[in-house]
Design a protein around this motif. Structure first.
Motif, PDB file in Angstrom:
ATOM      1  N   LEU A   1       1.567 -12.070   1.452  1.00 13.34           N
ATOM      2  CA  LEU A   1       0.945 -10.873   2.035  1.00 13.34           C
ATOM      3  C   LEU A   1       1.313  -9.623   1.243  1.00 13.34           C
ATOM      4  O   LEU A   1       0.482  -8.712   1.088  1.00 13.34           O
ATOM      5  N   ALA A   2       2.525  -9.569   0.727  1.00 17.07           N
ATOM      6  CA  ALA A   2       2.941  -8.393  -0.053  1.00 17.07           C
ATOM      7  C   ALA A   2       2.024  -8.199  -1.257  1.00 17.07           C
ATOM      8  O   ALA A   2       1.667  -7.070  -1.611  1.00 17.07           O
ATOM      9  N   SER A   3       1.625  -9.309  -1.887  1.00 16.31           N
ATOM     10  CA  SER A   3       0.704  -9.216  -3.029  1.00 16.31           C
ATOM     11  C   SER A   3      -0.696  -8.817  -2.575  1.00 16.31           C
ATOM     12  O   SER A   3      -1.377  -8.036  -3.254  1.00 16.31           O
ATOM     13  N   GLU A   4      -1.137  -9.342  -1.431  1.00 18.65           N
ATOM     14  CA  GLU A   4      -2.442  -8.931  -0.911  1.00 18.65           C
ATOM     15  C   GLU A   4      -2.454  -7.430  -0.611  1.00 18.65           C
ATOM     16  O   GLU A   4      -3.403  -6.713  -0.946  1.00 18.65           O
ATOM     17  N   ILE A   5      -1.396  -6.947   0.020  1.00 20.87           N
ATOM     18  CA  ILE A   5      -1.304  -5.515   0.345  1.00 20.87           C
ATOM     19  C   ILE A   5      -1.376  -4.682  -0.932  1.00 20.87           C
ATOM     20  O   ILE A   5      -2.116  -3.698  -1.014  1.00 20.87           O
ATOM     21  N   ARG A   6      -0.611  -5.102  -1.950  1.00 14.72           N
ATOM     22  CA  ARG A   6      -0.611  -4.373  -3.227  1.00 14.72           C
ATOM     23  C   ARG A   6      -2.000  -4.404  -3.872  1.00 14.72           C
ATOM     24  O   ARG A   6      -2.474  -3.390  -4.407  1.00 14.72           O
ATOM     25  N   ALA A   7      -2.678  -5.551  -3.796  1.00 14.33           N
ATOM     26  CA  ALA A   7      -3.987  -5.697  -4.431  1.00 14.33           C
ATOM     27  C   ALA A   7      -5.060  -4.880  -3.721  1.00 14.33           C
ATOM     28  O   ALA A   7      -5.868  -4.203  -4.357  1.00 14.33           O
ATOM     29  N   VAL A   8      -5.066  -4.927  -2.401  1.00 11.39           N
ATOM     30  CA  VAL A   8      -6.140  -4.288  -1.620  1.00 11.39           C
ATOM     31  C   VAL A   8      -5.969  -2.775  -1.538  1.00 11.39           C
ATOM     32  O   VAL A   8      -6.931  -2.014  -1.641  1.00 11.39           O
ATOM     33  N   THR A   9      -4.725  -2.312  -1.356  1.00 16.15           N
ATOM     34  CA  THR A   9      -4.489  -0.872  -1.180  1.00 16.15           C
ATOM     35  C   THR A   9      -4.223  -0.153  -2.495  1.00 16.15           C
ATOM     36  O   THR A   9      -4.338   1.080  -2.563  1.00 16.15           O
ATOM     37  N   GLY A  10      -3.840  -0.910  -3.528  1.00 16.39           N
ATOM     38  CA  GLY A  10      -3.454  -0.282  -4.787  1.00 16.39           C
ATOM     39  C   GLY A  10      -2.079   0.345  -4.742  1.00 16.39           C
ATOM     40  O   GLY A  10      -1.658   1.021  -5.684  1.00 16.39           O
ATOM     41  N   LYS A  11      -1.353   0.130  -3.639  1.00 11.65           N
ATOM     42  CA  LYS A  11      -0.015   0.703  -3.471  1.00 11.65           C
ATOM     43  C   LYS A  11       0.968  -0.405  -3.122  1.00 11.65           C
ATOM     44  O   LYS A  11       0.613  -1.383  -2.467  1.00 11.65           O
ATOM     45  N   SER A  12       2.210  -0.220  -3.530  1.00  6.06           N
ATOM     46  CA  SER A  12       3.234  -1.203  -3.179  1.00  6.06           C
ATOM     47  C   SER A  12       3.593  -1.053  -1.704  1.00  6.06           C
ATOM     48  O   SER A  12       3.425   0.027  -1.120  1.00  6.06           O
ATOM     49  N   PRO A  13       4.103  -2.112  -1.085  1.00  4.17           N
ATOM     50  CA  PRO A  13       4.577  -1.984   0.293  1.00  4.17           C
ATOM     51  C   PRO A  13       5.635  -0.876   0.456  1.00  4.17           C
ATOM     52  O   PRO A  13       5.687  -0.224   1.496  1.00  4.17           O
ATOM     53  N   SER A  14       6.443  -0.638  -0.582  1.00  9.28           N
ATOM     54  CA  SER A  14       7.440   0.439  -0.514  1.00  9.28           C
ATOM     55  C   SER A  14       6.772   1.806  -0.425  1.00  9.28           C
ATOM     56  O   SER A  14       7.194   2.677   0.354  1.00  9.28           O
ATOM     57  N   ALA A  15       5.726   2.007  -1.224  1.00 12.72           N
ATOM     58  CA  ALA A  15       4.997   3.273  -1.186  1.00 12.72           C
ATOM     59  C   ALA A  15       4.317   3.468   0.166  1.00 12.72           C
ATOM     60  O   ALA A  15       4.273   4.584   0.704  1.00 12.72           O
ATOM     61  N   LEU A  16       3.806   2.382   0.729  1.00 11.91           N
ATOM     62  CA  LEU A  16       3.158   2.472   2.043  1.00 11.91           C
ATOM     63  C   LEU A  16       4.174   2.783   3.135  1.00 11.91           C
ATOM     64  O   LEU A  16       3.869   3.501   4.090  1.00 11.91           O
ATOM     65  N   TYR A  17       5.396   2.252   2.995  1.00 10.43           N
ATOM     66  CA  TYR A  17       6.422   2.606   3.984  1.00 10.43           C
ATOM     67  C   TYR A  17       6.773   4.084   3.888  1.00 10.43           C
ATOM     68  O   TYR A  17       6.999   4.744   4.911  1.00 10.43           O
ATOM     69  N   ALA A  18       6.819   4.623   2.662  1.00  7.65           N
ATOM     70  CA  ALA A  18       7.093   6.055   2.488  1.00  7.65           C
ATOM     71  C   ALA A  18       6.039   6.895   3.208  1.00  7.65           C
ATOM     72  O   ALA A  18       6.356   7.948   3.774  1.00  7.65           O
ATOM     73  N   GLU A  19       4.797   6.411   3.231  1.00  6.00           N
ATOM     74  CA  GLU A  19       3.733   7.123   3.961  1.00  6.00           C
ATOM     75  C   GLU A  19       3.975   7.062   5.470  1.00  6.00           C
ATOM     76  O   GLU A  19       3.719   8.040   6.191  1.00  6.00           O
ATOM     77  N   LEU A  20       4.474   5.921   5.954  1.00  9.26           N
ATOM     78  CA  LEU A  20       4.800   5.810   7.383  1.00  9.26           C
ATOM     79  C   LEU A  20       5.928   6.778   7.746  1.00  9.26           C
ATOM     80  O   LEU A  20       5.915   7.383   8.825  1.00  9.26           O
ATOM     81  N   VAL A  21       6.901   6.920   6.851  1.00  8.86           N
ATOM     82  CA  VAL A  21       8.005   7.864   7.070  1.00  8.86           C
ATOM     83  C   VAL A  21       7.475   9.292   7.175  1.00  8.86           C
ATOM     84  O   VAL A  21       7.902  10.071   8.041  1.00  8.86           O
ATOM     85  N   GLU A  22       6.549   9.644   6.297  1.00  6.27           N
ATOM     86  CA  GLU A  22       5.940  10.981   6.347  1.00  6.27           C
ATOM     87  C   GLU A  22       5.272  11.221   7.696  1.00  6.27           C
ATOM     88  O   GLU A  22       5.312  12.320   8.249  1.00  6.27           O
ATOM     89  N   GLN A  23       4.673  10.180   8.236  1.00  7.69           N
ATOM     90  CA  GLN A  23       3.901  10.301   9.471  1.00  7.69           C
ATOM     91  C   GLN A  23       4.778  10.246  10.722  1.00  7.69           C
ATOM     92  O   GLN A  23       4.549  10.995  11.682  1.00  7.69           O
ATOM     93  N   PHE A  24       5.788   9.366  10.708  1.00 10.04           N
ATOM     94  CA  PHE A  24       6.515   9.081  11.955  1.00 10.04           C
ATOM     95  C   PHE A  24       7.997   9.437  11.934  1.00 10.04           C
ATOM     96  O   PHE A  24       8.676   9.334  12.945  1.00 10.04           O
ATOM     97  N   GLY A  25       8.531   9.841  10.768  1.00 11.53           N
ATOM     98  CA  GLY A  25       9.962  10.086  10.670  1.00 11.53           C
ATOM     99  C   GLY A  25      10.656   8.963   9.919  1.00 11.53           C
ATOM    100  O   GLY A  25      10.063   7.929   9.618  1.00 11.53           O
TER     101      GLY A  25
END
Length: 539
Positions: A411-435
């Protein structure tokens, strides 16, 4: 004091496999000794033959007890059986097959005498029982999961495909100890004349197309690394790469029951926990060589995710990203399908669930609690903070009802492929949104009596009104999702929470805690948690 955590294992760290196997056959347990009797934890019976805690006597008795349980439950279909790469797994399989043969149970071993990951066996049970047979199948997984090389493990998965619940495991353990106390007189054994086989690997890998978007991964041209950590998934990753034409390298194909190639865990023991930075030190060396690098434990029910921009992801962080991604990229899932989490997993998942408009289903520790929801589709994802999770197929039907580390790694590879972002980068976005929550688990010393009291503690016994300066809004001794006892307590404020549970193996209790304020606040939460629990326990 210097620590060797994260350093390569040395000769003195390695077990003698011949002596381990010899002890399996030579030592006879005394079931009047609590340390030598059959005890099923959340993932079966575990122990070492060196300690007379996992020996031929145990396995013969447990297998006969499972046969008796099947008879009691009217289970008459085949029994799927698989083993991992631990040194005690093959001897245990041999013993189990002898008992199953003598009791005329149709046992299915791997077609290629390969190792069998827990999720592959769970899937085999589910597929058999969903395809119109007149009988029901169940299974045995021979694995102590991520435990050190000296240990063995033996786990029963009933017809629902997931870990057996406490009613089943208590029955089996009691019957097994009774059989041992009676010197195995009622245990039948015979040399198997012909053992049936099943292609676990081929069936599992082919079916992955129904749950992972391999077209997206292939189209993105991702460079993927997978480290089985010497475990059962080693040949599965090779076949996945071939079957789906992926740029995927098995960075470490070695299998060694001593695990001499491992780096040591936090306590300087060899342990195959892919969520541990110390264990994954050798995998982290590949961080910048691949778009995604993953690790699995010995039975591949756990996952570790390494990204170039974030290193090894905290399991809680990855679970939150996986939930955010899946519930926005699986249009065929039911709109009312809940998000499942254990009550010691991060509150970040709660905040993601709320933003998605999805119901949160919070259960006690143990993957068995997710099984009913994963079967009927009412829970589309179930995950726990110890890096174990599974979810539904693209069409919203059951996949596995046990943890699937291979699936979460892919799934980590699917996430990277579909979103163009690493799961780490996506977590950083969640931090921006929720703390940015800070999470940690620590241990506190407790007597056996205190541990027993904590396991039965009611939330109403917590008299404290505040935690780290904030009003307490919940004192839980039952899980909100299903009302089941949590075997401890969870105390919640708007900014933080802690949960306390007794250890099943040591004279300590575990304090899980999380703060959305910061490190210092977390320390305050942890300190007050110990005071609150000790006060409730009368000391």
């Amino acid at each position: 004091m210097t620590t060797r955590a994260g350093q390569p294992a040395q000769e003195t760290d390695l077990i003698n496999v011949e002596e381990l196997v010899a002890a399996y056959y030579e030592k006879v347990p005394d079931v009047t000794n609590p340390d030598q009797k059959v005890v099923f934890g959340t993932s079966g019976h575990r122990g070492s033959s060196f300690d007379s805690a996992f020996n031929e006597t145990h396995i013969a008795a447990i297998t006969q007890a499972i046969v008796d349980y099947r008879t009691e439950q009217g289970i008459t279909g085949p029994l799927f059986i698989g083993k991992d790469t631990h040194g005690l797994s093959r001897p245990a399989e041999t013993t189990a097959l002898e008992v199953l043969a003598a009791n005329n149970v149709r046992a299915l071993v791997d077609e290629f005498d390969d190792y069998v990951p827990t999720p592959a066996l769970s899937l085999a049970i589910i597929v058999y029982n969903a395809t119109g047979h007149d009988d029901q199948a169940d299974g045995i997984v021979i694995t102590p999961s991520h435990n050190p090389p000296r240990d063995g493990g033996f786990k029963y998965n009933p017809p629902h495909g997931g870990p057996a619940d406490s009613d089943a495991t208590s029955w089996i353990a009691d019957r097994a100890n009774e059989l041992i106390a009676n010197e195995l007189r009622d245990v039948k054994r015979a040399e198997p004349t012909a053992v049936e086989t099943y292609d676990y690997r081929g069936a599992y890998v082919a079916d992955l197309a129904n749950i992972i978007d391999f077209d997206a991964i292939r189209a993105a041209g991702l460079h993927i690394g997978a480290d089985p950590l010497g475990g059962a998934s080693v040949n599965y990753w090779k076949l996945i790469a071939e079957q789906y034409d992926l740029d995927l390298t098995v960075v470490n194909p070695r299998v060694d029951p001593q695990w001499g190639f491992m780096t040591l865990d936090w306590d300087e023991k060899i342990r195959m926990d892919p969520s541990s930075p110390s264990v994954m030190a050798s995998v982290l060396a590949y961080q910048h060589d691949y778009d995604i690098v993953t690790g699995n434990d010995a039975d591949a029910d756990r996952h570790g995710i390494v990204t170039p921009d974030g290193g090894l992801m905290n399991p809680n962080h990855y679970l939150a990203v996986a939930v955010q991604y899946l519930y926005t990229h699986r249009p065929e899932w039911r709109e009312d399908a809940a998000i499942g989490k254990t009550l010691v997993s991060s509150t970040m998942i709660d905040r993601v669930a709320e933003s998605l408009g999805r119901r949160l289903w919070e259960v006690p520790v143990g993957f068995k609690w997710f099984v009913p929801g994963l079967i009927d589709g009412s829970v589309a994802f179930g995950g726990e903070e110890s890096a174990g999770a599974s979810f539904l197929r693209k069409d919203g039907t059951s996949w596995t009802t046990d943890k699937d580390g291979i699936l979460l790694a892919l799934l980590a590879s699917e996430i990277r492929a579909v979103t163009g972002k690493s799961p780490s980068a996506l977590y950083a976005e969640l931090v921006e949104q929720f703390g940015d929550p800070v999470y940690q688990r620590v241990d506190a010393v407790a007597t056996k009596a205190q541990k027993a009291a904590l396991g039965k503690l009611n939330g109403s016994a917590i008299s404290a009104e505040t935690l780290a300066g904030d009003p307490i809004i919940a004192r839980l001794s039952e899980a909100p999702g299903n009302g089941a006892a949590v075997g401890g307590v969870k105390v919640v404020t708007e900014k933080a929470w802690f949960a306390a549970r007794p250890s099943g193996t040591e004279d300590v209790y575990k304090i899980y805690a999380e703060s959305f304020v910061g490190e210092e606040h977390l320390k305050q939460v942890q300190a007050e948690a110990k005071e609150i629990v000790d006060a409730a326990l009368g000391g």
